[in-house]
Scaffold this active site. Structure first.
Site, PDB file in Angstrom:
ATOM      1  N   ASP A  13      83.488   0.824 -24.206  1.00 18.34           N
ATOM      2  CA  ASP A  13      84.076   1.267 -25.477  1.00 18.34           C
ATOM      3  C   ASP A  13      84.667   0.052 -26.190  1.00 18.34           C
ATOM      4  OD1 ASP A  13      84.930   2.978 -27.554  1.00 18.34           O
ATOM      5  OD2 ASP A  13      86.910   3.183 -26.671  1.00 18.34           O
ATOM      6  N   SER A  14      84.935   0.225 -27.477  1.00 15.87           N
ATOM      7  CA  SER A  14      85.595  -0.840 -28.224  1.00 15.87           C
ATOM      8  C   SER A  14      86.995  -1.096 -27.671  1.00 15.87           C
ATOM      9  CB  SER A  14      85.705  -0.434 -29.692  1.00 15.87           C
ATOM     10  OG  SER A  14      86.461   0.765 -29.786  1.00 15.87           O
ATOM     11  N   CYS A  76      81.566   5.550 -26.676  1.00 20.48           N
ATOM     12  CA  CYS A  76      82.053   5.212 -28.013  1.00 20.48           C
ATOM     13  C   CYS A  76      81.118   5.855 -29.021  1.00 20.48           C
ATOM     14  CB  CYS A  76      82.048   3.685 -28.168  1.00 20.48           C
ATOM     15  SG  CYS A  76      82.486   3.126 -29.823  1.00 20.48           S
ATOM     16  N   GLU A 161      95.443   2.655 -29.923  1.00 19.86           N
ATOM     17  CA  GLU A 161      95.384   1.264 -29.440  1.00 19.86           C
ATOM     18  C   GLU A 161      96.788   0.647 -29.368  1.00 19.86           C
ATOM     19  OE1 GLU A 161      92.645  -1.017 -28.534  1.00 19.86           O
ATOM     20  OE2 GLU A 161      91.723   0.926 -28.215  1.00 19.86           O
ATOM     21  N   CYS A 195      85.367  10.978 -31.489  1.00 21.01           N
ATOM     22  CA  CYS A 195      85.799   9.603 -31.185  1.00 21.01           C
ATOM     23  C   CYS A 195      86.513   9.673 -29.848  1.00 21.01           C
ATOM     24  CB  CYS A 195      86.739   9.076 -32.267  1.00 21.01           C
ATOM     25  SG  CYS A 195      87.506   7.490 -31.825  1.00 21.01           S
ATOM     26  N   HIS A 197      88.724   7.942 -28.571  1.00 21.44           N
ATOM     27  CA  HIS A 197      90.170   7.690 -28.589  1.00 21.44           C
ATOM     28  C   HIS A 197      90.970   8.980 -28.818  1.00 21.44           C
ATOM     29  CE1 HIS A 197      89.140   3.445 -29.005  1.00 21.44           C
ATOM     30  NE2 HIS A 197      90.416   3.107 -28.955  1.00 21.44           N
TER      31      HIS A 197
HETATM   32  N1  DGL Z   1      86.346   4.994 -29.390  1.00 16.71           N
HETATM   33  C1  DGL Z   1      85.366   4.727 -30.369  1.00 16.71           C
HETATM   34  C2  DGL Z   1      84.620   5.918 -30.841  1.00 16.71           C
HETATM   35  O1  DGL Z   1      84.423   6.831 -30.061  1.00 16.71           O
HETATM   36  C3  DGL Z   1      85.609   3.702 -31.425  1.00 16.71           C
HETATM   37  C4  DGL Z   1      86.932   3.524 -31.974  1.00 16.71           C
HETATM   38  C5  DGL Z   1      87.000   2.275 -32.842  1.00 16.71           C
HETATM   39  O2  DGL Z   1      86.899   1.193 -32.276  1.00 16.71           O
HETATM   40  O3  DGL Z   1      87.113   2.410 -34.052  1.00 16.71           O
HETATM   41  O4  DGL Z   1      84.180   5.971 -31.952  1.00 16.71           O
END
Ligand code: DGL
Length: 276
Positions: A13-14, A76, A161, A195, A197
């Protein structure tokens, strides 16, 4: 490290979001070895161009292949929306056609049908995921009659984050974005957290989302889909090592990552800094 006895599943993931997917994958499939890679130094991806997300994701996949992963999960949505198809169709045959890279959007879309009654689906995602219209396209491939309403939440990833997911500031943005999505259509009965996150904000989301609207969170869906994939692809399952270990790598500061990841996973994480 790249020895033959260590063939883990790579989870990328990012940033921290992919930990929400890893947690459920490990709960379903504890026997396998895992490497989690967070590109925290370059997060968030959600506001970046198609080309950059593709380049960063390809670098991460190459790195995880070099660590011995035969299989990489893009945990992600942004990378799944913007990079997965190119990597699967263009890069993988050139790099190593026997390895696999899987995303999170398709399994999520397949989970929608038994849940919705109205066929009106809301999607929360990063600006990149929403602009790509990937959810709308994939849902309409299966159900052309469904109506899909996307809403980008650019503040939700930074809240996670920066460990502000539990703060009063988070309430403001969560409520504002829920109101904006629901203002698009009054028949939305199902909302996808598109997402990885966002599960870390789920308590706040549930607080402000009307109770008749069902929430689709991806962790279990992706874990069950991976389980199913490994049953259907026994040759891949046989290549994976099974010592039940998990390593954490980050492109940012290892100590900071370890601290935050320990909060998110509920277990002690000791990460290593890497350059990819
Ligand atoms: N967690 C990621 C997603 O599912 C990306 C979040 C990001 O880096 O903007 O899209």
């Amino acid at each position: 490290m790249n020895d033959n006895s260590f063939s883990p599943i790579g989870v990328f993931d990012s940033g921290f979001g992919g930990l929400s997917i890893l947690r459920d994958i490990r709960r379903h499939l504890p026997q396998y070895d895992y490497i989690f890679l967070g590109d925290n130094a370059r997060a968030p991806y959600g506001v970046r161009s198609f080309q950059l997300v593709y380049e960063f994701t390809l670098e991460a996949v190459k790195y995880l292949f070099a660590q011995g992963c035969p299989l990489v999960i893009l945990a992600c949505n942004t990378a799944s929306a913007k990079a997965l198809r190119n990597i699967q169709q263009r890069d993988l045959p050139l790099m190593d056609a026997s390895r696999r890279v899987l995303g999170v959007i398709r399994p999520t879309v397949e989970a929608v049908e038994p849940i919705t009654h109205t066929g009106h689906i809301g999607v929360f995602g990063t600006p990149g995921t929403i602009q790509s219209r990937s959810y709308e396209i994939e849902i309409n491939k299966l159900h052309p009659e469904y109506k899909v309403f996307g809403h980008a939440c650019p503040m939700w990833v930074p809240l996670v984050e920066n460990r502000e997911f539990d703060s009063p500031g988070a309430d403001y943005f969560v409520r504002k974005d829920i109101d904006a999505l629901l203002a698009q259509d009054s028949d939305i009965d199902t909302v996808i957290l598109g997402c990885t996150h966002y599960p870390f904000l789920v308590h706040k989301i549930k607080e402000y989302l009307p109770s008749h609207i069902k929430l689709i969170s991806q962790g279990n869906i992706v874990a069950e889909s991976l389980d199913d994939y490994l049953h259907r692809h026994s040759e891949m399952a046989a290549r994976l090592s099974t010592n039940g270990s998990c390593r954490y790598l980050t492109t940012e500061d290892a100590e900071r990552f370890s601290h935050t990841a320990s909060i998110f996973t509920g277990e002690k994480v000791t990460a290593t800094h890497v350059t990819i």
